[in-house]
Enzyme design. Structure first.
Site, short mmCIF file in Angstrom:
data_model
loop_
_atom_site.label_atom_id
_atom_site.label_comp_id
_atom_site.label_asym_id
_atom_site.label_seq_id
_atom_site.Cartn_x
_atom_site.Cartn_y
_atom_site.Cartn_z
N TYR A 1 0.87 50.41 -30.95
CA TYR A 1 1.50 49.64 -29.98
C TYR A 1 0.53 48.46 -29.55
O TYR A 1 1.09 47.42 -28.74
CB TYR A 1 2.24 50.35 -28.84
CG TYR A 1 2.88 51.68 -29.17
CD1 TYR A 1 4.27 51.39 -29.90
CD2 TYR A 1 2.44 52.83 -29.13
CE1 TYR A 1 4.96 52.34 -30.00
CE2 TYR A 1 3.42 54.00 -29.69
CZ TYR A 1 4.60 53.49 -30.11
OH TYR A 1 5.32 54.50 -30.47
N HIS B 1 11.78 47.36 -31.81
CA HIS B 1 10.62 48.36 -31.94
C HIS B 1 9.22 47.45 -32.02
O HIS B 1 9.12 46.50 -32.81
CB HIS B 1 10.62 49.27 -33.08
CG HIS B 1 12.21 50.02 -32.90
ND1 HIS B 1 12.16 51.11 -32.11
CD2 HIS B 1 13.29 49.89 -33.58
CE1 HIS B 1 13.53 51.59 -32.27
NE2 HIS B 1 14.17 50.81 -32.72
N ASN C 1 14.43 48.51 -26.40
CA ASN C 1 13.55 49.33 -27.06
C ASN C 1 13.88 50.64 -26.47
O ASN C 1 13.31 50.82 -25.45
CB ASN C 1 11.95 48.75 -26.62
CG ASN C 1 11.19 49.55 -27.83
OD1 ASN C 1 11.46 50.53 -28.08
ND2 ASN C 1 10.00 49.18 -27.93
N PRO D 1 11.70 55.39 -22.80
CA PRO D 1 10.55 56.38 -22.40
C PRO D 1 8.99 56.19 -23.24
O PRO D 1 9.18 55.63 -24.14
CB PRO D 1 10.85 57.91 -23.13
CG PRO D 1 12.01 57.45 -24.19
CD PRO D 1 12.67 56.17 -23.80
N ASN D 2 8.17 56.19 -22.18
CA ASN D 2 6.77 55.95 -22.47
C ASN D 2 6.30 54.44 -22.64
O ASN D 2 5.07 54.34 -22.85
CB ASN D 2 6.35 56.80 -23.68
CG ASN D 2 6.52 58.39 -23.57
OD1 ASN D 2 6.09 58.93 -22.54
ND2 ASN D 2 7.31 58.80 -24.53
N ARG E 1 6.11 55.08 -40.33
CA ARG E 1 5.64 56.01 -39.67
C ARG E 1 6.17 57.34 -40.04
O ARG E 1 6.87 57.39 -41.15
CB ARG E 1 5.94 55.66 -38.13
CG ARG E 1 5.24 54.46 -37.88
CD ARG E 1 5.25 53.93 -36.31
NE ARG E 1 4.65 55.16 -35.58
CZ ARG E 1 4.72 55.52 -34.04
NH1 ARG E 1 5.59 54.46 -33.55
NH2 ARG E 1 4.20 56.44 -33.62
N GLU F 1 18.41 45.65 -30.95
CA GLU F 1 17.29 46.73 -30.80
C GLU F 1 15.90 46.26 -31.46
O GLU F 1 15.80 45.64 -32.52
CB GLU F 1 17.98 47.82 -31.92
CG GLU F 1 17.01 49.04 -32.10
CD GLU F 1 17.40 50.12 -33.31
OE1 GLU F 1 16.70 50.93 -33.63
OE2 GLU F 1 18.62 49.91 -33.68
N ALA G 1 11.80 56.48 -28.14
CA ALA G 1 12.29 57.83 -29.05
C ALA G 1 13.86 58.16 -29.10
O ALA G 1 14.27 58.85 -29.71
CB ALA G 1 11.49 59.15 -28.42
N ARG H 1 -1.18 53.28 -24.38
CA ARG H 1 -0.56 54.33 -25.18
C ARG H 1 -0.88 53.87 -26.78
O ARG H 1 -0.44 52.68 -27.00
CB ARG H 1 0.78 54.27 -24.99
CG ARG H 1 1.66 55.45 -25.87
CD ARG H 1 3.21 55.40 -25.60
NE ARG H 1 3.57 56.43 -26.67
CZ ARG H 1 4.89 56.15 -27.05
NH1 ARG H 1 5.50 54.94 -26.63
NH2 ARG H 1 5.23 56.98 -27.86
#
Length: 141
Positions: free
Chosen positions: A22, A98, A72, A9-10, A105, A96, A75, A17
């Site tokens: 990012y 990111h 990735n 998502p996103n 964060r 995985e 969320a 964004r």
């Protein structure tokens, strides 16, 4: 070699964004660079904002095999038991990734529900994280 890259998502908004976290690069630029750097690797790309669609795409690796997945999950990394179970159910290694360093964060981003069923985890190297994920899959094949 076939590598599937999946974004959650996103991540369709990369480039615009939250550039502080990012960057301003796009996924198209990442894919172009990967195809150029690894001409012998066939890349397939999938992005969805819908959890079930991501699970369906992972399940498809059972019928249309690939040699590895760079994931990735966005969320969903921190919330989805269903995505974790889908990763555990498939036969291909999943790395995985990111873009940001999730450990620097918000605290809720420090815990991944999917890490335990992934081959490894890469985070915090910006869009280079995708290349590092590919490198990890190539090294383990």
């Amino acid at each position: 070699m076939k590598i599937l890259i999946i974004n959650g998502p996103n991540l369709n908004l990369l480039g615009t964004r939250e550039p502080l976290h990012y960057g301003t690069g796009t996924m198209d630029s990442v894919l172009d660079a990967l195809k150029s750097q690894y001409p012998d690797v066939q890349f397939d790309y999938y992005q969805s904002n819908v959890e079930g669609f991501l699970i369906d795409r992972l399940h498809q690796t059972l019928e249309k095999p690939c040699d590895g997945v760079v994931l990735n999950a966005g969320a969903y990394t921190h919330t989805s038991v269903a995505l974790r179970d889908a990763i555990a159910a498939i036969k291909v290694p999943v790395v995985e990734v990111h873009i940001s360093n999730v450990h620097s964060r918000e605290e809720f981003r420090h815990r991944s529900l999917i890490s335990a069923v992934c081959k490894g985890v890469i985070c915090g190297f910006g869009l280079v994280s995708y290349r590092l994920g590919v490198e990890a899959l190539l090294a383990c094949s």
